[in-house]
Scaffold this motif. Structure first.
Motif, PDB file in Angstrom:
ATOM      1  N   CYS A  41       2.906  -5.670  -0.778  1.00 28.41           N
ATOM      2  CA  CYS A  41       2.913  -6.850  -1.648  1.00 28.41           C
ATOM      3  C   CYS A  41       4.321  -7.107  -2.184  1.00 28.41           C
ATOM      4  O   CYS A  41       5.151  -6.207  -2.270  1.00 28.41           O
ATOM      5  CB  CYS A  41       1.943  -6.628  -2.806  1.00 28.41           C
ATOM      6  SG  CYS A  41       1.692  -8.076  -3.847  1.00 28.41           S
ATOM      7  N   ASP A  98       4.892  -7.660  -5.132  1.00 31.98           N
ATOM      8  CA  ASP A  98       4.876  -7.128  -6.498  1.00 31.98           C
ATOM      9  C   ASP A  98       6.045  -6.169  -6.735  1.00 31.98           C
ATOM     10  O   ASP A  98       6.246  -5.217  -5.973  1.00 31.98           O
ATOM     11  CB  ASP A  98       3.537  -6.401  -6.717  1.00 31.98           C
ATOM     12  CG  ASP A  98       3.286  -6.094  -8.174  1.00 31.98           C
ATOM     13  OD1 ASP A  98       4.139  -5.425  -8.794  1.00 31.98           O
ATOM     14  OD2 ASP A  98       2.242  -6.527  -8.702  1.00 31.98           O
ATOM     15  N   ALA A 101       0.093 -10.274  -1.907  1.00 35.22           N
ATOM     16  CA  ALA A 101      -1.169  -9.542  -1.678  1.00 35.22           C
ATOM     17  C   ALA A 101      -1.209  -8.800  -0.341  1.00 35.22           C
ATOM     18  O   ALA A 101      -2.280  -8.516   0.167  1.00 35.22           O
ATOM     19  CB  ALA A 101      -2.392 -10.442  -1.836  1.00 35.22           C
ATOM     20  N   HIS A 135      -2.383  -2.398  -3.423  1.00 32.08           N
ATOM     21  CA  HIS A 135      -2.010  -1.731  -4.676  1.00 32.08           C
ATOM     22  C   HIS A 135      -2.884  -2.151  -5.840  1.00 32.08           C
ATOM     23  O   HIS A 135      -3.565  -3.184  -5.791  1.00 32.08           O
ATOM     24  CB  HIS A 135      -0.527  -1.996  -5.002  1.00 32.08           C
ATOM     25  CG  HIS A 135      -0.267  -3.409  -5.433  1.00 32.08           C
ATOM     26  ND1 HIS A 135      -0.189  -3.776  -6.755  1.00 32.08           N
ATOM     27  CD2 HIS A 135      -0.081  -4.542  -4.724  1.00 32.08           C
ATOM     28  CE1 HIS A 135       0.062  -5.080  -6.826  1.00 32.08           C
ATOM     29  NE2 HIS A 135       0.132  -5.565  -5.613  1.00 32.08           N
ATOM     30  N   CYS A 158      -3.263  -5.965  -8.371  1.00 31.03           N
ATOM     31  CA  CYS A 158      -2.607  -6.967  -7.528  1.00 31.03           C
ATOM     32  C   CYS A 158      -2.929  -8.371  -8.050  1.00 31.03           C
ATOM     33  O   CYS A 158      -4.084  -8.796  -8.084  1.00 31.03           O
ATOM     34  CB  CYS A 158      -3.060  -6.822  -6.072  1.00 31.03           C
ATOM     35  SG  CYS A 158      -2.216  -7.995  -4.985  1.00 31.03           S
ATOM     36  N   GLY A 159      -1.890  -9.098  -8.434  1.00 33.72           N
ATOM     37  CA  GLY A 159      -2.062 -10.439  -8.996  1.00 33.72           C
ATOM     38  C   GLY A 159      -2.626 -11.422  -7.979  1.00 33.72           C
ATOM     39  O   GLY A 159      -3.396 -12.315  -8.329  1.00 33.72           O
TER      40      GLY A 159
END
Ligand SMILES: [Zn+2]
Length: 220
Positions: free
Chosen positions: A45, A47, A70, A106, A109-110
């Motif tokens: 991701c 992130d 994602a 992970h 995860c947004g």
């Protein structure tokens, strides 16, 4: 708003010159002359809390990393459009001939959270994210039909399902399938917990995620 280059990046670069570059100087010079030959591709991701090189303590030339929102792999498509993730997969498999592809999900995860929160309404703002995370739809359906995980955490279950779906989609790429059949490539699922640093690896047959062996570390 300052237009100057971020100061913290310059500070970080100076640290890199003093430590990172010194440590990998010979490796980097070798890589510059002879090119890269990583054995592993990691799809992770965007992130900022999940850095494949950090999690796997990998130096230059070791990991071919593709990061997107994602950690999703779209299915193979021959339609027009800029298929950035697919291009990276193609390069990794056909040109670099990586031996492993790891899809690493992970915690927190947004992208997964946005999908879950908008699963019915599709009200995600923006021009691209909503369409992109729709890639999770088959994962949600698969999860509902066959709940592999006996877990009560719907966010975690969806994060796992997203990894499984991406692994499934990888096999829709003819050159990926060909390399797997030829025993030149294997696919792996993983999941990283930001807070605890725990890595879970997906067992290929059961598709269940298990904590990665860390006994050696525990004995140190
Ligand atoms: Zn994420």
């Amino acid at each position: 708003m300052s237009n100057s280059f971020p100061r913290n990046l310059i500070d970080g670069y100076i640290k890199y010159l003093k430590k990172g570059y010194v440590r990998y100087k010979e490796t980097q010079e070798h890589l510059a002359v002879y090119g890269q030959k990583p054995d592993v591709m990691v799809i992770s991701c965007c992130d900022s809390r999940v850095t494949p090189e950090g999690v796997f303590a990998a130096g230059p030339g070791e990991l071919f990393v593709m990061r997107n929102v994602a950690n999703l792999v779209p299915p193979y498509e021959s339609t027009e459009g800029q298929h950035g993730t697919s291009a990276a997969i193609e390069y990794a498999v056909r040109a670099l001939k990586v031996k492993h592809i790891v899809v690493m999900g992970h915690a927190k995860c947004g992208g997964v959270q946005a999908f879950r929160e908008n699963a019915n309404a599709r009200t995600i703002d923006g021009d691209f994210i909503g369409r992109w995370i729709k890639l999770l739809e088959p994962a949600a359906i698969a999860m509902a039909c066959m709940p592999v995980d006996k877990i009560d955490d719907p966010q975690l279950a969806m994060e796992y399902a997203g990894v499984r779906q991406s692994l499934k989609n990888l096999r829709t790429f003819p050159f990926v399938e060909e390399a797997i059949v030829g025993e030149e490539l294997s696919l792996h699922g993983a999941w990283f917990d930001i807070g605890s640093g725990e890595l879970r690896v997906m067992e290929p047959e059961s598709e269940v995620f298990e904590t990665a062996p860390s006994a050696a570390f525990m004995e140190i």
